[in-house]
Design an enzyme around this catalytic site. Structure first.
Site, mmCIF file in Angstrom:
data_model
loop_
_atom_site.group_PDB
_atom_site.id
_atom_site.type_symbol
_atom_site.label_atom_id
_atom_site.label_comp_id
_atom_site.label_asym_id
_atom_site.label_seq_id
_atom_site.Cartn_x
_atom_site.Cartn_y
_atom_site.Cartn_z
ATOM 1 N N CYS A 164 0.860 -1.192 0.000
ATOM 2 C CA CYS A 164 0.000 0.000 0.000
ATOM 3 C C CYS A 164 0.889 1.232 0.000
ATOM 4 O O CYS A 164 2.040 1.161 -0.462
ATOM 5 C CB CYS A 164 -0.981 -0.025 1.168
ATOM 6 S SG CYS A 164 -0.222 -0.040 2.806
ATOM 7 N N ASN A 175 2.208 1.378 4.451
ATOM 8 C CA ASN A 175 2.497 0.079 5.091
ATOM 9 C C ASN A 175 2.143 0.074 6.581
ATOM 10 O O ASN A 175 2.791 -0.608 7.383
ATOM 11 C CB ASN A 175 3.961 -0.332 4.861
ATOM 12 C CG ASN A 175 4.301 -1.777 5.220
ATOM 13 O OD1 ASN A 175 5.415 -2.085 5.604
ATOM 14 N ND2 ASN A 175 3.344 -2.687 5.097
ATOM 15 N N CYS A 208 -1.571 0.538 7.353
ATOM 16 C CA CYS A 208 -3.010 0.226 7.423
ATOM 17 C C CYS A 208 -3.384 -0.966 6.529
ATOM 18 O O CYS A 208 -3.560 -2.082 7.029
ATOM 19 C CB CYS A 208 -3.848 1.451 7.034
ATOM 20 S SG CYS A 208 -3.616 2.873 8.119
ATOM 21 N N ARG A 209 -3.488 -0.741 5.234
ATOM 22 C CA ARG A 209 -4.060 -1.768 4.358
ATOM 23 C C ARG A 209 -3.161 -2.978 4.137
ATOM 24 O O ARG A 209 -3.610 -4.130 4.258
ATOM 25 C CB ARG A 209 -4.457 -1.146 3.009
ATOM 26 C CG ARG A 209 -5.583 -0.147 3.143
ATOM 27 C CD ARG A 209 -5.703 0.722 1.909
ATOM 28 N NE ARG A 209 -4.535 1.592 1.771
ATOM 29 C CZ ARG A 209 -4.279 2.368 0.732
ATOM 30 N NH1 ARG A 209 -5.102 2.347 -0.301
ATOM 31 N NH2 ARG A 209 -3.212 3.132 0.716
ATOM 32 N N SER A 210 -1.892 -2.755 3.767
ATOM 33 C CA SER A 210 -1.054 -3.922 3.436
ATOM 34 C C SER A 210 -0.699 -4.780 4.651
ATOM 35 O O SER A 210 -0.685 -6.015 4.518
ATOM 36 C CB SER A 210 0.192 -3.528 2.628
ATOM 37 O OG SER A 210 1.039 -2.673 3.343
ATOM 38 N N ASP A 255 -8.321 3.782 1.243
ATOM 39 C CA ASP A 255 -7.372 4.178 2.289
ATOM 40 C C ASP A 255 -8.142 4.648 3.525
ATOM 41 O O ASP A 255 -8.884 5.631 3.456
ATOM 42 C CB ASP A 255 -6.494 5.311 1.722
ATOM 43 C CG ASP A 255 -5.396 5.715 2.677
ATOM 44 O OD1 ASP A 255 -5.419 5.259 3.843
ATOM 45 O OD2 ASP A 255 -4.527 6.473 2.256
HETATM 46 P P1 4NP Z 1 -1.841 2.750 4.169
HETATM 47 O O1 4NP Z 1 -2.491 4.091 4.752
HETATM 48 O O2 4NP Z 1 -1.239 3.121 2.834
HETATM 49 O O3 4NP Z 1 -3.000 1.836 4.031
HETATM 50 O O4 4NP Z 1 -0.805 2.297 5.171
HETATM 51 C C1 4NP Z 1 -1.786 5.288 4.882
HETATM 52 C C2 4NP Z 1 -0.935 5.462 5.941
HETATM 53 C C3 4NP Z 1 -0.242 6.650 6.080
HETATM 54 C C4 4NP Z 1 -0.427 7.666 5.154
HETATM 55 C C5 4NP Z 1 -1.281 7.484 4.089
HETATM 56 C C6 4NP Z 1 -1.952 6.291 3.949
HETATM 57 N N1 4NP Z 1 0.267 8.900 5.321
HETATM 58 O O5 4NP Z 1 0.052 9.799 4.511
HETATM 59 O O6 4NP Z 1 1.055 9.034 6.259
#
Ligand code: 4NP
Length: 159
Positions: A8, A11, A13-15, A126
């Protein structure tokens, strides 16, 4: 050995949720020896961090303990993994932009394409900037997509 990498943006939340859900499924099927499973992010904002608190809490409700530490995707991952499963369109494009060959490109899929009844939605939304419902929705999507991905490997004769 089938080597699977979930990707993602951050790294956290989703992945890692996908890594946890797929790992649990693989354990339930007794297939741990068959798989290497990891996750990473296209961005480096959260390197070394545990998954987001709410991601961990929601996963725990499904009996999944997330202990992954965030890392960034690297070109070397193309040679280390057989399947590179992107959470959304933007991750998918970013990964393809780093591919050096058609073989590399052939390893990259949008994870949600494996979810049965995805309603035509190919991206895992997201949850980072939203509330609890978003994290719960992600958990459901990654569990269902994990089931679909395992089915795909079985149908392809890979398992
Ligand atoms: P992820 O979510 O890609 O599912 O881990 C996010 C985590 C952090 C951020 C964006 C999306 N960020 O902008 O810090």
């Amino acid at each position: 050995m089938v080597k699977v990498l979930f990707v993602c943006l951050g790294n956290i939340c989703r992945s890692p949720a996908a890594e946890g859900a797929f790992s649990k499924l693989v354990e339930e099927k007794g297939l741990q020896q068959t798989f290497t499973i990891d996750s990473c992010g296209t961005a480096g904002y959260h390197i070394g961090s545990l998954p987001h608190k709410t991601t961990r809490e929601v996963a725990r409700l499904n009996g999944i303990e997330l202990t992954h530490r965030a890392r960034q995707f690297s070109r070397d991952d193309f040679s280390k993994f057989d399947y590179i499963l992107a959470m959304d369109d933007s991750n998918y494009k970013d990964i393809l932009n780093l591919a050096k060959s058609d073989e590399d490109k052939g390893k990259v899929f949008l994870f949600r394409t494996f979810q049965e009844n995805n309603g035509g939605e190919m991206s895992v939304p997201d949850p980072y900037y939203g509330g609890l419902d978003g994290f719960k929705a992600v958990q459901k999507i990654v569990i269902e997509s994990s089931n679909g991905f395992l089915e795909y490997l079985i149908k392809k004769g890979i398992l």
